[in-house]
Design a protein around this motif. Structure first.
Motif, PDB file in Angstrom:
ATOM      1  N   LEU A   6       0.835  -1.193   0.000  1.00  0.00           N
ATOM      2  CA  LEU A   6       0.000   0.000   0.000  1.00  0.00           C
ATOM      3  C   LEU A   6       0.874   1.249   0.000  1.00  0.00           C
ATOM      4  CD1 LEU A   6      -2.889   1.246   0.482  1.00  0.00           C
ATOM      5  CD2 LEU A   6      -2.412   1.050   2.914  1.00  0.00           C
ATOM      6  N   VAL A   7       0.515   2.195  -0.862  1.00  0.00           N
ATOM      7  CA  VAL A   7       1.225   3.465  -0.926  1.00  0.00           C
ATOM      8  C   VAL A   7       0.405   4.479  -0.139  1.00  0.00           C
ATOM      9  CG1 VAL A   7       1.949   5.306  -2.491  1.00  0.00           C
ATOM     10  CG2 VAL A   7       1.962   2.916  -3.279  1.00  0.00           C
ATOM     11  N   PHE A  38       4.357   1.955   1.986  1.00  0.00           N
ATOM     12  CA  PHE A  38       5.305   2.955   1.487  1.00  0.00           C
ATOM     13  C   PHE A  38       4.837   4.321   1.932  1.00  0.00           C
ATOM     14  CE2 PHE A  38       5.505  -0.675  -1.273  1.00  0.00           C
ATOM     15  CZ  PHE A  38       6.863  -0.942  -1.237  1.00  0.00           C
ATOM     16  N   GLU A  39       5.670   4.978   2.694  1.00  0.00           N
ATOM     17  CA  GLU A  39       5.268   6.220   3.346  1.00  0.00           C
ATOM     18  C   GLU A  39       5.886   7.428   2.644  1.00  0.00           C
ATOM     19  OE1 GLU A  39       6.404   6.175   7.495  1.00  0.00           O
ATOM     20  OE2 GLU A  39       5.987   8.288   7.728  1.00  0.00           O
ATOM     21  N   GLY A  40       5.039   8.210   1.987  1.00  0.00           N
ATOM     22  CA  GLY A  40       5.541   9.410   1.306  1.00  0.00           C
ATOM     23  C   GLY A  40       5.674  10.566   2.282  1.00  0.00           C
ATOM     24  N   ALA A  41       6.643  11.432   2.018  1.00  0.00           N
ATOM     25  CA  ALA A  41       6.769  12.671   2.801  1.00  0.00           C
ATOM     26  C   ALA A  41       6.426  13.834   1.864  1.00  0.00           C
ATOM     27  CB  ALA A  41       8.180  12.814   3.331  1.00  0.00           C
ATOM     28  N   GLN A  42       6.199  15.015   2.432  1.00  0.00           N
ATOM     29  CA  GLN A  42       5.739  16.184   1.656  1.00  0.00           C
ATOM     30  C   GLN A  42       4.435  15.841   0.909  1.00  0.00           C
ATOM     31  OE1 GLN A  42       9.419  15.502   1.105  1.00  0.00           O
ATOM     32  NE2 GLN A  42       9.537  16.568   3.035  1.00  0.00           N
ATOM     33  N   GLY A  43       4.231  16.370  -0.280  1.00  0.00           N
ATOM     34  CA  GLY A  43       2.959  16.112  -0.975  1.00  0.00           C
ATOM     35  C   GLY A  43       3.141  16.214  -2.475  1.00  0.00           C
ATOM     36  N   THR A  44       2.103  15.789  -3.204  1.00  0.00           N
ATOM     37  CA  THR A  44       2.157  15.722  -4.667  1.00  0.00           C
ATOM     38  C   THR A  44       2.515  17.058  -5.316  1.00  0.00           C
ATOM     39  OG1 THR A  44       0.539  13.966  -4.593  1.00  0.00           O
ATOM     40  CG2 THR A  44       0.732  15.143  -6.685  1.00  0.00           C
ATOM     41  N   SER A  64      -3.174   2.752  -3.750  1.00  0.00           N
ATOM     42  CA  SER A  64      -2.556   4.040  -3.472  1.00  0.00           C
ATOM     43  C   SER A  64      -3.542   4.931  -2.705  1.00  0.00           C
ATOM     44  CB  SER A  64      -2.161   4.651  -4.810  1.00  0.00           C
ATOM     45  OG  SER A  64      -1.623   5.905  -4.653  1.00  0.00           O
ATOM     46  N   LEU A  65      -3.175   5.227  -1.477  1.00  0.00           N
ATOM     47  CA  LEU A  65      -4.041   6.004  -0.590  1.00  0.00           C
ATOM     48  C   LEU A  65      -3.555   7.453  -0.545  1.00  0.00           C
ATOM     49  CD1 LEU A  65      -6.186   6.094   1.810  1.00  0.00           C
ATOM     50  CD2 LEU A  65      -4.253   5.638   3.294  1.00  0.00           C
TER      51      LEU A  65
END
Ligand code: IMP
Length: 429
Positions: free
Chosen positions: A4-5, A219-225, A261-262
């Motif tokens: 999971l993203v 998978f842990e994203g930082a900041q934003g799109t 993708s969340l």
């Protein structure tokens, strides 16, 4: 492939820390794939608040392997401080792993970040001054130093001394700044890396194995799109890829490995730093949102700019990331407002458009086209124990977001605590 993203669908600060933490409990592994200590995640467990910058939130669950991937730029000094901070709170760091391919942030990156921001004057990006941009620049320029370089101490020292001299040349000649102390940096960084040695590993085969074995990898994203170096509001962006496309590059997986993708979406919009922001509010409603939502940076303490929800931007983010679900956060911040607005299109030179422009000049000419909805002025959203118990108009707002984006709100959050999170969809398969 139950991976999971989870990533920020707007300009960062969507409340990913809390959602990641919620899902981390169910995960077999949590992986960071980009950014550095410019990120700030706040997680509240019971009465305890945890502030994380580099370490994935899964660390709060003891034995969940937590990986800092190769796409991250790592400030060893601040990682050591974060490790100490967590250890002092009784958290075990035994499951932490750092990719040996990650690039290292050195004091010259931070000094250059600071001086360049100063020199930009009115055009400043509003960086976190953590040296992120200059470190990624060295990586692309092929002069960066990676963690695996430390394995060969002599050549590590040689590369570092060469870089410090080169940067000192630039700092003193171009900015007329004081040179950095070469011997001090070399000694300090050898010390830091020695301390971190036990966490350093080639993480690519470890992540691959977990995925192949069908483990639940988060998978842990930082900041934003909208802070993505390619798809964000360039140049007012960070220097990495927070989007789901950043995952294969920042971990060593293939694009075919990604599944769900969340997108974490704040019920309104905020941003820090400069750059156009079509739905920004410069009035008392903006101030109300800032104060009620405590919209101040975790890393820098800066007040965030606040505005209405922007569906043009959100649908752009949905398409870039392949979002399959939304986690709507901070719905409670909108409580007490009489009317709420949602931007559903932009008006550009008399014409309605529904795409997010590439050029900032064009974006700054875009005027939001709003629909208006009734708020839940007198109802206490915090009292709801289930999604169904939310005020009627709050549910209508969520459903309107689902209708306008075509994505389900799998999670709705109405406060910082875990008990204030409503799960409406099973996210891990
Ligand atoms: P940098 O990442 O420090 O280079 O900053 C570049 C831009 O990204 C600036 O506008 C920062 O405010 C923004 N930024 C960086 N990290 C975060 C974050 O974690 N949340 C929100 N904005 C961020």
């Amino acid at each position: 492939m139950p991976n999971l993203v989870i990533l920020g669908a707007q300009w960062g600060d969507e409340g990913k820390g809390k959602i990641t933490d919620y899902l981390a409990k169910e995960s077999d592994m949590v992986v960071r794939y980009q950014g550095g200590d410019n990120a700030g995640h706040t997680v509240v467990i019971g009465d305890q608040k945890y502030k994380l910058h580099l370490i994935p939130s899964g660390i709060l669950y003891g034995n969940v392997p937590c990986i800092i991937g190769n796409g991250v730029v790592l400030n060893p000094k601040s990682l050591i401080e974060e490790i100490k901070y967590l250890e002092d709170l009784g958290i075990s760091l035994d499951s932490l792993m750092i990719s040996d391919r990650a690039h290292i942030i050195f004091p010259y990156h931070i000094e250059i970040d600071r001086l360049e921001e100063e020199a930009r004057g009115k055009k400043k990006i509003g960086t976190t001054v953590k040296g992120i941009g200059p470190c990624y620049r060295d990586k692309v320029e092929r002069t960066g130093i990676r963690i695996c370089d430390f394995e060969y101490l002599d050549s590590f020292e040689e590369k570092l001394r060469y870089n410090i001299r080169r940067k000192n040349d630039f700092l003193t000649k171009y900015y007329e700044a004081d040179p950095l102390d070469e011997d001090k940096i070399v000694k300090e960084y050898i010390g830091y890396l020695n301390k971190l040695k036990k966490y350093i590993v080639n993480t690519q085969p470890i992540i691959r194995k977990a995925v192949n074995e069908g483990k639940k990898v988060l998978f842990e994203g930082a900041q934003g799109t909208l802070l993505d170096i390619d798809f964000g509001t360039y140049p007012y962006v960070t220097s990495s890829h927070p989007i789901s496309g950043g995952i294969p590059i920042g971990t060593g997986l293939s694009p075919y490995d990604l599944e769900k993708s969340l997108g974490v979406v704040k019920a309104y919009t905020t941003r820090v730093g400069k750059g156009p922001f079509p739905t920004e509010l410069h009035d008392e409603t903006g101030d109300y949102i800032r104060e009620k939502g405590f919209e101040y940076g975790t890393t820098t303490g800066r007040p965030r700019r606040c505005g209405w929800l922007d569906i043009v931007m959100l649908n752009y983010s949905r398409d870039i990331n392949g979002l399959t679900t939304m986690a709507i956060t901070k719905l409670d911040t909108l409580s007490g407002l009489d009317k709420l607005k949602i931007c559903v299109a932009y008006e550009l030179e008399g014409k309605k458009i529904d795409y997010f422009p590439s050029s900032l000049e064009t974006l700054s000419k875009c005027k939001p086209v709003y629909i208006e909805m009734d708020g839940w002025k007198f109802e206490d959203i915090e009292k709801a124990n289930t999604y169904e118990e939310l005020p009627e108009n709050a549910k209508k707002y969520v459903e309107k977001m689902e209708e306008l984006t075509g994505i389900n709100a799998g999670i709705v959050s109405v406060g910082p605590k875990r008990s204030e999170t409503f799960i409406r969809e099973k996210l891990f398969i």
